[in-house]
Every structure is written in structure tokens, then in C-alpha cells.
Design a protein around this motif. Structure first.
Motif, PDB file in Angstrom:
ATOM      1  N   PHE A 194       0.838  -1.205   0.000  1.00 58.06           N
ATOM      2  CA  PHE A 194       0.000   0.000   0.000  1.00 58.06           C
ATOM      3  C   PHE A 194       0.872   1.254   0.000  1.00 58.06           C
ATOM      4  CE2 PHE A 194      -2.213   3.401   2.234  1.00 58.06           C
ATOM      5  CZ  PHE A 194      -3.392   3.464   1.522  1.00 58.06           C
ATOM      6  N   ALA A 195       0.589   2.154  -0.932  1.00 60.46           N
ATOM      7  CA  ALA A 195       1.305   3.430  -1.021  1.00 60.46           C
ATOM      8  C   ALA A 195       0.327   4.563  -0.733  1.00 60.46           C
ATOM      9  CB  ALA A 195       1.925   3.600  -2.397  1.00 60.46           C
ATOM     10  N   PRO A 196       0.632   5.414   0.229  1.00 60.64           N
ATOM     11  CA  PRO A 196      -0.292   6.498   0.569  1.00 60.64           C
ATOM     12  C   PRO A 196      -0.396   7.542  -0.534  1.00 60.64           C
ATOM     13  CG  PRO A 196       1.687   6.599   1.926  1.00 60.64           C
ATOM     14  CD  PRO A 196       1.803   5.390   1.080  1.00 60.64           C
ATOM     15  N   SER A 197      -1.623   7.907  -0.839  1.00 60.54           N
ATOM     16  CA  SER A 197      -1.897   8.983  -1.790  1.00 60.54           C
ATOM     17  C   SER A 197      -3.343   9.410  -1.573  1.00 60.54           C
ATOM     18  CB  SER A 197      -1.692   8.519  -3.234  1.00 60.54           C
ATOM     19  OG  SER A 197      -2.687   7.587  -3.603  1.00 60.54           O
ATOM     20  N   ILE A 198      -3.726  10.505  -2.192  1.00 54.94           N
ATOM     21  CA  ILE A 198      -5.110  10.963  -2.090  1.00 54.94           C
ATOM     22  C   ILE A 198      -6.038   9.909  -2.697  1.00 54.94           C
ATOM     23  CG2 ILE A 198      -6.771  12.640  -2.990  1.00 54.94           C
ATOM     24  CD1 ILE A 198      -4.746  14.814  -2.531  1.00 54.94           C
ATOM     25  N   LYS A 199      -5.610   9.310  -3.794  1.00 55.42           N
ATOM     26  CA  LYS A 199      -6.455   8.326  -4.476  1.00 55.42           C
ATOM     27  C   LYS A 199      -6.601   7.040  -3.671  1.00 55.42           C
ATOM     28  CE  LYS A 199      -5.356  10.164  -8.965  1.00 55.42           C
ATOM     29  NZ  LYS A 199      -4.485  10.087 -10.107  1.00 55.42           N
ATOM     30  N   SER A 200      -5.534   6.588  -3.035  1.00 53.11           N
ATOM     31  CA  SER A 200      -5.598   5.313  -2.313  1.00 53.11           C
ATOM     32  C   SER A 200      -6.230   5.431  -0.932  1.00 53.11           C
ATOM     33  CB  SER A 200      -4.201   4.705  -2.187  1.00 53.11           C
ATOM     34  OG  SER A 200      -3.384   5.493  -1.351  1.00 53.11           O
ATOM     35  N   MET A 201      -6.115   6.585  -0.300  1.00 50.64           N
ATOM     36  CA  MET A 201      -6.621   6.761   1.063  1.00 50.64           C
ATOM     37  C   MET A 201      -7.926   7.546   1.123  1.00 50.64           C
ATOM     38  SD  MET A 201      -3.088   7.729   3.044  1.00 50.64           S
ATOM     39  CE  MET A 201      -3.802   7.772   4.677  1.00 50.64           C
ATOM     40  N   GLY A 202      -8.198   8.305   0.105  1.00 51.09           N
ATOM     41  CA  GLY A 202      -9.312   9.243   0.157  1.00 51.09           C
ATOM     42  C   GLY A 202      -8.777  10.594   0.632  1.00 51.09           C
ATOM     43  N   ALA A 203      -9.428  11.646   0.226  1.00 52.03           N
ATOM     44  CA  ALA A 203      -8.922  12.994   0.504  1.00 52.03           C
ATOM     45  C   ALA A 203      -8.844  13.298   1.999  1.00 52.03           C
ATOM     46  CB  ALA A 203      -9.782  14.030  -0.204  1.00 52.03           C
ATOM     47  N   ALA A 204      -9.888  12.980   2.743  1.00 50.40           N
ATOM     48  CA  ALA A 204      -9.927  13.356   4.164  1.00 50.40           C
ATOM     49  C   ALA A 204      -8.810  12.661   4.947  1.00 50.40           C
ATOM     50  CB  ALA A 204     -11.284  13.012   4.759  1.00 50.40           C
ATOM     51  N   LYS A 205      -8.659  11.360   4.772  1.00 50.53           N
ATOM     52  CA  LYS A 205      -7.631  10.629   5.513  1.00 50.53           C
ATOM     53  C   LYS A 205      -6.229  11.073   5.095  1.00 50.53           C
ATOM     54  CE  LYS A 205     -10.159   6.441   6.610  1.00 50.53           C
ATOM     55  NZ  LYS A 205     -10.228   4.987   6.428  1.00 50.53           N
ATOM     56  N   TYR A 206      -6.033  11.282   3.797  1.00 48.38           N
ATOM     57  CA  TYR A 206      -4.712  11.697   3.331  1.00 48.38           C
ATOM     58  C   TYR A 206      -4.358  13.086   3.861  1.00 48.38           C
ATOM     59  CZ  TYR A 206      -0.682  12.688   0.494  1.00 48.38           C
ATOM     60  OH  TYR A 206       0.601  13.008   0.094  1.00 48.38           O
ATOM     61  N   ILE A 207      -5.327  13.962   3.891  1.00 46.01           N
ATOM     62  CA  ILE A 207      -5.078  15.319   4.381  1.00 46.01           C
ATOM     63  C   ILE A 207      -4.629  15.287   5.840  1.00 46.01           C
ATOM     64  CG2 ILE A 207      -6.301  17.433   5.054  1.00 46.01           C
ATOM     65  CD1 ILE A 207      -7.792  17.221   2.352  1.00 46.01           C
TER      66      ILE A 207
END
Length: 166
Positions: free
Chosen positions: A101-114
């Protein structure tokens, strides 16, 4: 695999060059300096071996230190951040997530990534300025440095993440 390693290495070199040549010269209102090297640690995949992650934090940090005459400050900060990044990332992903798993806005969703990237950016700024100053006599200025640099760095990180293709 080799293409991914090459792309990651080139991305890291680009981040270091941008940080050293351009961003380190920005001191907005005398308190805000964008620290984009934290982005290299933010996007580390979950399955990155611990020694590789620490090296991934240390090498760009020490290169930045050499060019900015800050002996070991960025290296210590980014290495510490690379050490705690998997624990922070696990707070925002399900337990059964794939190891690669690589963190990104697409993989985590905007709220969690932010929230995830803001936590790491804030930790980076707190560690960097606390180590750099080693003095709490001017704690108001230290808080301004931390707040301003966190916000400016975060703006750059979100902008960079939004144009990233992955």
C-alpha cells in the motif's frame, strides 16, 4: 520493479534539487520556509523495509544539510520521521490493507490523506525547528516558524500530490 526504483530515485533527486536550489531560499514573512522533503517520507509504501526507509529519510536530509550548512538537522528530522511514518500511516488504513500500500489521495481518500500528511508535516516542522533552535527563550518565534512552515509546506505537498499521476 527496477522501473519503480528508478522512478522513485529520480523523484527523490528532483525533490532534493527543488528543496536545496529554490525552496530553502524562501522565507515568507521571515517565518515560513517550505520543507518539501517531508513529501518523500509521506509517500513511502507501507512495505518499505525499515533500513531502506531510514536511508530514504537520512540521505536527502544530509544532502540538504550539506547545502544549507545545518549540520545534521534535516537528516535527524527526516530519519526520525521515516521511523515513525509506518505507525502514523497504520492509523489511517484498514488492518487488512495490502503490504504494498502506497499512501496517496487516491488510495486513502482525501480526508484521511489530508490528516495523515498534515500530521507528518507538523511533526517534521516541530522536530526541525526544535532541534535547530534548541532554545525556548524565543518560544513565540519558534511557534511562528513551526506554524508558518507547516502551512506553507503543506500547501506545497497538497499541490504536488494533486498533480502526481499515481
Amino acid at each position: 520493479m527496477n522501473g519503480n526504483v528508478l522512478r522513485t530515485t529520480l523523484g527523490l533527486v528532483l525533490l532534493v534539487v527543488v528543496q536545496v536550489m529554490f525552496l530553502n531560499r524562501i522565507h515568507l514573512f521571515g517565518v515560513a520556509t517550505p520543507l518539501l522533503l517531508v513529501y518523500a517520507v509521506i509517500v513511502l509504501p507501507l512495505d518499505t523495509p525499515r533500513p531502506a526507509a531510514l536511508l530514504f529519510g537520512f540521505v536527502p536530509g544530509i544532502i540538504s544539510d550539506v547545502f544549507t550548512n545545518t549540520p545534521g538537522v534535516a537528516a535527524i528530522t527526516l530519519t526520525a520521521l521515516a521511523f515513525i511514518q509506518p505507525a502514523v500511516l497504520r492509523l489511517f488504513v484498514p488492518r487488512d490493507v495490502a503490504d504494498n500500500f502506497a499512501p496517496s489521495i487516491k488510495s486513502m481518500g482525501a480526508a484521511k490523506y489530508i490528516v495523515y500528511s498534515l500530521i507528518l508535516t507538523l511533526l517534521n516542522c516541530v522536530l526541525l525547528f526544535a532541534i535547530e533552535d534548541l532554545d525556548l527563550h524565543h518560544w513565540q518565534h519558534l511557534l511562528l516558524d513551526i506554524t508558518g512552515s507547516t502551512l506553507l509546506s503543506y500547501l506545497f505537498i497538497i499541490t504536488f500530490e494533486s498533480v502526481r499521476k499515481e
